[in-house]
Design a protein around this motif. Structure first.
Motif, mmCIF file in Angstrom:
data_model
loop_
_atom_site.group_PDB
_atom_site.id
_atom_site.type_symbol
_atom_site.label_atom_id
_atom_site.label_comp_id
_atom_site.label_asym_id
_atom_site.label_seq_id
_atom_site.Cartn_x
_atom_site.Cartn_y
_atom_site.Cartn_z
ATOM 1 N N GLU A 46 0.853 -1.188 0.000
ATOM 2 C CA GLU A 46 0.000 0.000 0.000
ATOM 3 C C GLU A 46 0.893 1.245 0.000
ATOM 4 O OE1 GLU A 46 -3.928 -0.454 2.279
ATOM 5 O OE2 GLU A 46 -2.456 -1.537 3.512
ATOM 6 N N PRO A 47 1.299 1.712 -1.192
ATOM 7 C CA PRO A 47 2.240 2.832 -1.289
ATOM 8 C C PRO A 47 1.773 4.116 -0.593
ATOM 9 C CG PRO A 47 2.005 1.759 -3.407
ATOM 10 C CD PRO A 47 0.964 1.168 -2.496
ATOM 11 N N GLU A 48 0.499 4.217 -0.294
ATOM 12 C CA GLU A 48 -0.007 5.410 0.390
ATOM 13 C C GLU A 48 0.171 5.325 1.912
ATOM 14 O OE1 GLU A 48 -3.348 2.465 0.051
ATOM 15 O OE2 GLU A 48 -1.804 3.192 -1.310
ATOM 16 N N CYS A 49 0.661 4.196 2.420
ATOM 17 C CA CYS A 49 0.824 3.997 3.860
ATOM 18 C C CYS A 49 2.259 4.258 4.314
ATOM 19 C CB CYS A 49 0.436 2.567 4.243
ATOM 20 S SG CYS A 49 -1.317 2.230 4.080
ATOM 21 N N TYR A 50 2.376 4.614 5.574
ATOM 22 C CA TYR A 50 3.684 4.863 6.182
ATOM 23 C C TYR A 50 4.613 3.653 5.969
ATOM 24 C CZ TYR A 50 7.265 4.990 9.757
ATOM 25 O OH TYR A 50 8.473 4.945 10.405
ATOM 26 N N GLU A 52 5.572 2.232 3.323
ATOM 27 C CA GLU A 52 5.357 1.456 2.096
ATOM 28 C C GLU A 52 5.378 2.354 0.852
ATOM 29 O OE1 GLU A 52 2.282 -1.683 2.345
ATOM 30 O OE2 GLU A 52 1.929 -0.927 4.385
ATOM 31 N N GLU A 53 5.857 3.574 1.006
ATOM 32 C CA GLU A 53 5.784 4.565 -0.069
ATOM 33 C C GLU A 53 6.333 4.081 -1.411
ATOM 34 O OE1 GLU A 53 5.604 6.664 3.825
ATOM 35 O OE2 GLU A 53 7.022 5.205 3.010
ATOM 36 N N ASP A 54 7.408 3.357 -1.414
ATOM 37 C CA ASP A 54 7.998 2.862 -2.666
ATOM 38 C C ASP A 54 7.750 1.368 -2.855
ATOM 39 O OD1 ASP A 54 9.086 5.359 -3.388
ATOM 40 O OD2 ASP A 54 10.778 5.036 -2.029
ATOM 41 N N TYR A 115 -0.284 -3.053 8.686
ATOM 42 C CA TYR A 115 0.449 -1.827 8.386
ATOM 43 C C TYR A 115 1.116 -1.303 9.658
ATOM 44 C CZ TYR A 115 -3.806 0.404 10.191
ATOM 45 O OH TYR A 115 -4.879 0.778 10.969
#
Length: 132
Positions: A46-50, A52-54, A115
């Motif tokens: 989930e790239p929108e989560c802390y 997990e951006e990349d 997450y």
């Protein structure tokens, strides 16, 4: 990370693996005498989560992945590089543990979301693993 699902690779049908229960297999421990227990799963970053951006199948981020390994006392036993290279969203991973109970506990996250949340306690920052 979300949408954890069971994945059964073809290698589990070889004589090197013994089925212990649904989705859990025992195999020879490559480091010491005895067995290790393994299970394979797919999930999505989930790239929108802390942390997990990349994140993507070819870049499974340390956060929250390392937190998950620590939470359940696991290690990575196979990265499935070929599958992850070909996938645009599904990550393939094999988890291992020396204790059956650790793998059994891990499998409780099937169908769930995992997450990390950055928390502060005074001047200290730490990551809290959330399973929902």
């Amino acid at each position: 990370m979300k949408n954890f699902k069971n994945y059964t690779p073809e290698k589990y049908s070889s004589p090197k693996y013994r089925k212990v229960s649904d989705g859990i297999y025992a195999t020879k421990n490559p480091r010491i005498d005895g067995e290790v227990y393994v299970t394979s799963m797919t999930f999505e970053m989930e790239p929108e989560c802390y942390g997990e951006e990349d994140g993507c199948p070819t870049n499974i981020t340390q956060v929250p992945f390392e937190n998950l390994l620590d939470e359940f006392d696991l290690f990575v036993s196979d990265f499935y590089d070929d599958l992850n290279e070909k996938s645009d969203r599904l990550c393939y991973q094999e988890f291992g543990a020396t204790e059956l109970e650790c793998i059994q506990n891990l499998r409780t996250i099937l169908g769930k979301r995992v997450y990390a949340v950055l928390k502060t306690d005074g001047d200290d920052e730490y990551e809290e693993l959330v399973i929902e």
